[in-house]
Design a protein around this motif. Sequence first.
Motif, mmCIF file in Angstrom:
data_model
loop_
_atom_site.group_PDB
_atom_site.id
_atom_site.type_symbol
_atom_site.label_atom_id
_atom_site.label_comp_id
_atom_site.label_asym_id
_atom_site.label_seq_id
_atom_site.Cartn_x
_atom_site.Cartn_y
_atom_site.Cartn_z
ATOM 1 N N UNK A 1 0.895 -0.684 -0.331
ATOM 2 C CA UNK A 1 0.056 -0.064 0.047
ATOM 3 C C UNK A 1 1.188 1.253 -0.146
ATOM 4 N N UNK A 2 2.253 0.903 0.094
ATOM 5 C CA UNK A 2 2.779 2.488 0.735
ATOM 6 C C UNK A 2 3.876 2.797 -1.005
ATOM 7 N N UNK A 3 3.809 1.532 -1.097
ATOM 8 C CA UNK A 3 4.237 1.402 -2.631
ATOM 9 C C UNK A 3 3.307 2.016 -3.603
ATOM 10 N N UNK A 4 2.438 1.962 -3.611
ATOM 11 C CA UNK A 4 1.021 2.411 -4.406
ATOM 12 C C UNK A 4 1.056 4.009 -3.857
ATOM 13 N N UNK A 5 0.748 3.739 -2.988
ATOM 14 C CA UNK A 5 1.232 5.567 -2.677
ATOM 15 C C UNK A 5 2.122 5.996 -3.155
ATOM 16 N N UNK A 6 3.444 5.662 -3.038
ATOM 17 C CA UNK A 6 4.718 6.814 -3.694
ATOM 18 C C UNK A 6 3.810 6.624 -5.283
ATOM 19 N N UNK A 7 3.639 6.003 -5.892
ATOM 20 C CA UNK A 7 4.070 5.320 -7.259
ATOM 21 C C UNK A 7 3.672 6.509 -7.684
ATOM 22 N N UNK A 8 2.269 7.553 -7.299
ATOM 23 C CA UNK A 8 0.874 8.454 -7.484
ATOM 24 C C UNK A 8 2.178 9.313 -8.119
ATOM 25 N N UNK B 1 8.186 11.458 4.635
ATOM 26 C CA UNK B 1 7.066 11.752 6.206
ATOM 27 C C UNK B 1 5.964 10.778 5.675
ATOM 28 N N UNK B 2 5.882 10.424 4.504
ATOM 29 C CA UNK B 2 4.971 9.416 4.117
ATOM 30 C C UNK B 2 5.281 7.534 4.760
ATOM 31 N N UNK B 3 5.840 7.688 4.925
ATOM 32 C CA UNK B 3 6.538 6.249 5.601
ATOM 33 C C UNK B 3 6.017 7.034 6.764
ATOM 34 N N UNK C 1 13.915 18.124 -3.233
ATOM 35 C CA UNK C 1 13.962 18.218 -2.000
ATOM 36 C C UNK C 1 12.831 17.714 -1.282
ATOM 37 N N UNK C 2 12.035 18.924 -1.717
ATOM 38 C CA UNK C 2 10.403 18.508 -1.066
ATOM 39 C C UNK C 2 9.931 17.028 -1.145
ATOM 40 N N UNK C 3 10.517 17.044 -2.678
ATOM 41 C CA UNK C 3 9.233 15.606 -3.110
ATOM 42 C C UNK C 3 10.072 14.321 -1.749
ATOM 43 N N UNK C 4 11.512 13.949 -1.702
ATOM 44 C CA UNK C 4 12.204 13.299 -0.752
ATOM 45 C C UNK C 4 11.346 12.939 0.332
ATOM 46 N N UNK C 5 11.471 14.698 0.832
ATOM 47 C CA UNK C 5 11.156 15.086 2.313
ATOM 48 C C UNK C 5 9.154 14.183 2.550
#
Length: 571
Positions: A155-162, A212-214, A204-208
């Motif tokens: 589920x986390x991978x699915x959210x990050x893939x978006x 934060x999501x994980x 950098x904001x996307x990595x942050x």
Amino acid sequence: MAEMAASPTSNMQTNGSGILPQAGSLVSQLREMKEQPAFRRALPTILAAAVTVIGLFAYFVMQQPSRTTLFASLPESEKSRVLDALKNSGVDVAIDPTTGDVMVPTSDYHSSRIMLAAQGLPTVVPAGYDNLDSIQMGSSRSVEAMRLKQTQEMELARSISEIDNVVSARVHLAIPEKEVFIRQESQPTASVFIQLAKGRVLGRTQVEAIIHLVSSSVPKMAKEDVSVIDHNGSLLSNSSHTTTGIMNNSELEHRVRMEAIYRSRIISLLTPIVGPGNINAQVNLDIDFTRSEVTEEIVDPEGNALRSEQSTNDLTREAPAKGIPGAVANTPPQAPQLTLGQTKGGNANDMRSSSSSEVKNYEVSRTVSSTMKPSHRIQKINAAVLVRDQVIIDPETGAKTTLTMSEEMQLKIEQLVGDTIGIDINRGDSLTVSSSTFIDTLEGVKSNWYETGWFRSTINQFGMIFILGIVVLGIIRPLLNRILVPASAVTGVGMSAEDELDIDTVEVTAGESLEDIKAKLKPKKQAISAEMLDTANTYDDKVAVIRMIVADESDRVANVFKSMLNKDMAS
């Protein structure tokens, strides 16, 4: 006679079924056909033809490549996109008629996956919560925990893939088991692998945001325990751990940006003078990124003002002794018991103590200042400018001549560049201006003729032809010569070219029958003897010699067979 008597009985037994006589006759016919000399002579040819047909069939069967499943359980929309991409790339793709999976040749499996990955296919990420239905009743606690962790990772991978520019993602969670003692409890960690689109990078904001999501999705997980890695193997979350890492990245970006600005200024200034493409400049900046803050308090002694004043005066007198000495009545009364009349009647010499104090508070003028020294201060500039030498063509000879830059032009360029980027000699800055010829074309490495690809392929082809020639001439041809019947054995043994009759010399007259013409065309034969059987090599040669003997002396042969039969009948 016994054999002849037994045969009718056997025939009567087999006639009852109606099948065995036909089988027996077929077997006998096959045996008779096998015993025929013509069949024996034609048998090697038939076998060679059969082997050739079987070899061609096996060759065509082997030409069909073995296939393997490329992707299983894909949605129909993804299958269509994968099929179109593979067909456009020239891959022999097919659909399994049973399962409907996409299948490609085994040799094209890895190249097909690499090609589809470059195009971002397939884009479907399996849903994690769908795996919860597959948990069987009675599973152990460890199995359930692993399934739940796997579901959470999907589920986390699915959210990050978006997220934009992210093609696919994988999340690995390391969740320790709960401990009885809080001090021994370990914190969970996570690793995120991201595959980005071709030519794309994450900010950098996307990595942050990913970190934060994980960290927010897993209890008791800190941001510092989340690592983000891209498909190039770069650790994207390294700069987010400490403030020092962020500062180092920003400082490097600032330095590179400033050097690019200075370099573009030099090129834009000198291009109208030397022409486009005839100049190259490099600038190295030594920047001090030290941050310092100074707080200073200044007091003005002359600038003061009275803020408050307080004065105090204390007087104490000593009362004279009265009465009988040594008696209690002679003790002087206490100070509060002194009357006013006694105080007035006292002598000035009776003063025991006197004190006075005065306090004045002044407001002194002072100044408090906080000064922060500027960071990103340039301490030193090192610049180098390279100008192409001018190429002049001699109008008389047409030869090209290189003209070196003059000292006057060099000083002029130094002055222009120094004023443009702010060269300060006292600060230790340096500027170098030189001229040289530029190489327009790069000379490649010249390889020898015997190292080229066509030479190697030609050698390989000639080697294969040579090996095939050895196999054909050394193995197959002698084998065929031993198997196939020689032509001389069929027409006759010991027949030379002189025995053959020339057809052009045969004259056919009117009224001759067909037998007369055959007699003229029949070639002359030499005398056939039994010694030729010893000279014949193969079985077919011996059979041909016997046939010719029988044809010449048929009467004698018949008498021999009659005598043999009479002996058998007599016995």
